[in-house]
Design a protein around this motif. Structure first.
Motif, short mmCIF file in Angstrom:
data_model
loop_
_atom_site.label_atom_id
_atom_site.label_comp_id
_atom_site.label_asym_id
_atom_site.label_seq_id
_atom_site.Cartn_x
_atom_site.Cartn_y
_atom_site.Cartn_z
N ASN A 55 19.15 12.35 -1.07
CA ASN A 55 19.25 13.12 -2.48
C ASN A 55 18.22 12.95 -3.25
O ASN A 55 18.45 13.24 -4.48
N ALA A 56 17.10 12.36 -2.76
CA ALA A 56 16.24 12.06 -3.98
C ALA A 56 15.62 13.40 -4.37
O ALA A 56 15.51 14.50 -3.64
N PRO A 57 15.19 13.50 -5.86
CA PRO A 57 14.68 14.76 -6.45
C PRO A 57 13.08 14.84 -5.67
O PRO A 57 12.63 14.10 -5.24
N LYS A 58 12.92 16.26 -5.96
CA LYS A 58 11.51 16.61 -5.11
C LYS A 58 10.44 16.02 -6.11
O LYS A 58 9.58 15.52 -5.66
N GLU A 59 10.30 15.65 -7.11
CA GLU A 59 9.41 14.97 -8.13
C GLU A 59 9.27 13.66 -7.48
O GLU A 59 8.05 13.12 -7.29
N THR A 60 10.26 13.00 -7.16
CA THR A 60 10.02 11.45 -6.53
C THR A 60 9.58 11.41 -5.25
O THR A 60 8.48 10.67 -4.87
N ILE A 61 9.92 12.59 -4.52
CA ILE A 61 9.23 12.63 -3.11
C ILE A 61 7.45 12.83 -3.02
O ILE A 61 7.01 12.33 -2.29
N GLU A 62 7.34 13.64 -4.30
CA GLU A 62 5.86 13.88 -4.18
C GLU A 62 5.26 12.86 -4.80
O GLU A 62 4.09 12.74 -4.39
N GLN A 63 5.79 12.13 -5.65
CA GLN A 63 5.02 10.78 -6.22
C GLN A 63 4.85 9.90 -5.13
O GLN A 63 3.85 9.23 -4.81
N ILE A 64 5.91 9.49 -4.24
CA ILE A 64 5.63 8.81 -2.80
C ILE A 64 4.78 9.30 -2.10
O ILE A 64 3.82 8.58 -1.39
N GLU A 65 4.51 10.80 -1.65
CA GLU A 65 3.71 11.11 -0.89
C GLU A 65 2.17 10.98 -1.60
O GLU A 65 0.96 10.61 -0.79
N ASN A 66 1.94 11.12 -2.74
CA ASN A 66 0.62 10.74 -3.51
C ASN A 66 0.35 9.50 -3.21
O ASN A 66 -0.71 9.13 -3.18
N ARG A 67 1.26 8.43 -3.52
CA ARG A 67 1.02 7.08 -3.57
C ARG A 67 0.45 6.53 -2.12
O ARG A 67 -0.29 5.73 -1.86
N LEU A 68 1.27 7.20 -1.06
CA LEU A 68 0.90 6.74 0.38
C LEU A 68 -0.29 7.75 0.92
O LEU A 68 -0.58 7.55 1.90
N GLY A 69 -0.71 8.65 0.22
CA GLY A 69 -1.78 9.28 0.72
C GLY A 69 -1.61 10.51 1.48
O GLY A 69 -2.23 10.95 2.53
N LEU A 70 -0.16 11.02 1.59
CA LEU A 70 0.18 11.95 2.81
C LEU A 70 -0.28 13.31 2.29
O LEU A 70 -0.12 14.08 3.20
N ASN A 71 -0.62 13.34 1.21
CA ASN A 71 -1.21 14.76 0.73
C ASN A 71 -2.78 14.77 1.25
O ASN A 71 -3.20 16.13 0.88
N ASP A 72 -3.57 13.81 1.53
CA ASP A 72 -4.71 14.11 1.68
C ASP A 72 -4.86 14.85 3.24
O ASP A 72 -3.83 14.89 4.05
N PRO A 73 -5.79 15.38 3.44
CA PRO A 73 -6.18 16.03 4.83
C PRO A 73 -6.06 15.10 5.86
O PRO A 73 -6.42 13.94 5.66
N ILE A 74 -5.56 15.49 7.10
CA ILE A 74 -5.19 14.67 8.15
C ILE A 74 -6.60 14.03 8.55
O ILE A 74 -6.61 12.48 8.48
#
Length: 306
Positions: free
Chosen positions: A42-61
Motif C-alpha cells: 500500500n506504499a505510495p508511488k512516490e515512496t516506491i520511486e525514491q527506493i528505486e532511485n536509491r537502489l539504482g533500479l532506474n539505471d539501464p540494465i
C-alpha cells in the motif's frame, strides 16, 4: 603442474563471468518490483520511486550489471536491500553452516559409497551385489525432502533418539547428513562398482593374483587406486551439487544455512544477497573441480597434465 593450474585458473574467468550474467539476468527477469516489496503493497508511488532511485533500479540494465560486476571483482557485494546489513555479514555465518553440511554429507557419501561399491564389485551377481544395487537405486530415486521427513518421523518423533531440527550439536547433525548424503552415496557406489569391475578384469590384476598376493592387497592396493579416477570425478560433482542443493534439507530440518537464506531472499527480491550467494557457490564449485583435476596426477602418474 604449475602451468596446468595457471591455465585452469584462467579458464575459470569466462565460466564465472557467465555465472554472473545468468544470475543477474534471472533476478531481473523475475516478476515483481523489489522496491514495491520493500515499501509494502500500500506504499505510495512516490515512496516506491525514491527506493528505486536509491537502489539504482532506474539505471539501464547494462549499467546495473557493470556496477555489480565491478563490486564483485573487488569482493564488495554491497548491502542487503531487506536488512540494510552488509551482504558479507549476512552470508558468512550461513555459508559456513551450509559448507559444514556439504562436507559432512560428502564424507558420509564417500565412506558408505566406496565400501558398498567395492563389496558389490568383488561379489558380482551375489545376493550382496543385488541387494546393494537395489538399495542404491532406492537412494537415487527418493526425494531428499521425503527421506528427511521419514527419518524425522522414525528417529525423532517415534523413537525420540535424535532432535528433529536445528544444527550444531552432534545429535542434530546426524539426520541432515544422512538425508543429504544418501543420494551421493548411491551414485558413488554404482560408479565404484562399475569402475572396479573394469579394473578387476585387467591383465595386471590376474598377474598380481597369480603371484600369490592376498586378495585384500590385490583389491585395495592395485585395483582400487586405478578405479578411483572416475569415482573422484563423481565425488567432486557431488560436493558441488550438495553445496548448491542443500536448500530442501535445510528447510526440512530448519537449518539456518545458505540455501534457506537464498529462498527467503529470492521471495523478497533481495538481489545483492541472491547474486552474491550464487557467485560464491559457483566459485567453490569450480575450485573443487580444479582440485579433482589435480588429484588425477596423484592417482595415476601416467596422466599428462600438459
Amino acid at each position: 603442474m604449475f602451468q596446468f593450474i595457471v591455465r585452469r585458473l584462467i579458464q575459470l574467468i569466462p565460466v564465472l563471468l557467465g555465472v554472473t550474467i545468468i544470475v543477474f539476468s534471472l533476478m531481473h527477469l523475475t516478476p515483481g518490483n523489489p522496491a514495491q516489496i520493500i515499501a509494502g503493497e500500500n506504499a505510495p508511488k512516490e515512496t516506491i520511486e525514491q527506493i528505486e532511485n536509491r537502489l539504482g533500479l532506474n539505471d539501464p540494465i547494462p549499467v546495473q550489471y557493470f556496477h555489480f560486476l565491478k563490486d564483485a571483482v573487488m569482493l564488495d557485494f554491497g548491502t542487503s536491500w531487506r536488512t540494510s546489513l552488509p551482504v558479507s555479514q549476512e552470508l558468512a555465518p550461513k555459508f559456513w553452516v551450509t559448507l559444514e553440511l556439504a562436507v559432512y554429507s560428502t564424507i558420509f557419501s564417500i565412506f558408505l559409497g566406496l565400501i558398498a561399491g567395492i563389496i558389490s564389485a568383488v561379489r558380482q551377481y551375489s545376493i550382496a551385489d543385488v541387494g546393494i544395487m537395489l538399495v542404491a537405486l532406492f537412494g537415487l530415486s527418493m526425494p531428499n525432502f521425503w527421506f528427511g521427513l521419514m527419518l524425522m518421523q522414525w528417529f525423532s518423533l517415534q523413537l525420540g533418539w535424535l532432535p528433529p531440527t536445528g544444527w550444531g550439536s552432534p545429535q542434530q547433525i546426524i539426520l541432515p547428513v544422512i538425508t543429504l548424503g544418501t543420494m551421493g552415496a548411491a551414485v558413488i557406489a554404482r560408479m565404484t562398482r562399475s569402475s572396479m569391475l573394469d579394473v578387476i578384469s585387467q591383465d595386471y590384476i590376474r598377474t598380481a593374483r597369480a603371484k600369490g598376493l592376498k586378495e585384500r592387497v590385490v583389491i585395495y592396493r592395485h585395483a582400487l587406486k586405478n578405479a578411483l579416477i572416475p569415482v573422484v570425478t563423481v565425488i567432486g560433482l557431488q560436493f558441488g551439487s550438495l553445496l548448491a542443493g542443500a536448500v530442501l534439507t535445510e528447510t526440512v530440518f530448519a537449518i539456518n544455512g545458505m540455501g534457506k537464506l537464498m529462498v527467503d531472499r529470492i521471495l523478497a527480491r533481495d538481489f545483492p544477497v541472491v547474486q552474491a550467494s550464487v557467485l560464491i557457490i559457483a566459485v567453490v564449485f569450480v575450485f573443487v573441480n580444479l582440485i579433482v583435476d589435480i588429484s588425477y596426477k596423484f592417482l595415476n602418474k601416467r596422466i599428462n597434465m600438459d
